[in-house]
Design a protein around this motif. Sequence first.
Motif: not given
Length: 462
Positions: A274-280, A318-328
């Motif tokens: 929600r804080l847009r901190d994808s790595e966190g 879901d998060l990987y897909l949102t980031l475009g990391r489909i293979r992950d």
Amino acid sequence: MITAILGRTGLNEENARQLEEFDRMLSLSREWLSFAVVECNSLAVRDQFLEELNHRHPDLFVRSVPLDTTDVLDYMIAEADAAGVSTSPSAVVLLGLEESVSMSQVDSPSLKRLNYSRDHWGERFRCPVIFWLPEYAVIALSRTAHDLWRMVSHRFTLVYDPRFDTAALPRALSSLELESLDSFKRPTERRVRELESQADVDFDFGAADVDSGWLKWSLDLTDAYLENSDLEAAKARVDGAIAEVSKRIASGELSATSLERVVCLQKQGELRQRLRDSEGALRAFEIATRTVDQLLADHPENVKAMPVSVKLRRQLGDLYLTLGRIRDAEPRYREALAIAERLAAGEPERADYQRDLSVSYNRMGDLYSALGDDAGAREAYGKSLLIRERLAAGEPERADYQRDLSVSYDKMGDMYSASGDGAGAREAYGKSLLIMERLAAGEPERADYERDLSVSYNKMGD
């Protein structure tokens, strides 16, 4: 560039990136009419953002729409003519539109008129037109001005920044209108106060447990804060829960691989999203997943942990897909599906396991679609649909089952539409629409139902 913006404006890193994207949009859209939406729940962040935009684009035309405005286009034309604004400023920015949106009458006349006038903005302005709104007003815009909404080419979301005051509600709302905010922001303030009281009372006595006691109330309260976009309060509650669980681990009351630690880390990941901190968020979800895997390795009979493991893997996917990391994303979705299938096969009478399985099939459909495998996507969506039809038929009074079914019909409609099967798409979209009309009529205060209904109308219009 980002570092320079951070130092000059005080914007946090995510909002600085949004600023760069916004600036790029202005450059590409200059002298062309387009519509964009900026979702922002903080007046202070808005002012910081606009200050930097004005620094870069002195010809930016910014106006705040008065409370009693019915025809927004007429007002903006009159203001532009009076100020001698050209037909092609860098952008036209509308502030305060939420002031003219009556919260007790969601079908606002100003938004309806805005929808009708959507094709006439180009007669006066050849530039991007930006609607700057808090979250609940974005929902109202998407529902009431749905034709205009379909013309929106860019949408920006500015994130919460704890350094700034986050107040963003219209100052002119009456007490009645404030109460009706529950139709956009749930749960109600009274429910939040009840949860706060329960969490504080149970903290004094009662062990940490995911199903009872202070931890359950703390996690429920965190969800309530997140639903109400009170991210500062949600962060404080999550941090407090993690600190307390860590203390109990240190004392030996809890294990380092306890389910209590897992769900706290999971909630931390949801907050970071929600804080847009994808790595966190990725870090929190990955640690939680490794922890629950170790818990199940040590205690394979722990049935409570298995559904948590499924959800964590889907959240990572879901998060990987949102980031475009489909293979992950792919291995996480497959792992989630395998566990969900095992749970559903072991106890086929468990409706919650069946529903969980339907969600996993849907995620696999999303994955196949992202990979360009239309046949795989249709098969996965079809399996999900069969489960949801069975669940909805078995308990027709369950609104959540009905909504799930509506989503599945939409997914199938999208697949038919993509393959050129217009008749199949209309049939599937029609079934989804009938369900959403029934749900929205039964609970007219539910903004999420109204939002879904507007999506169904749009799909039928496509």
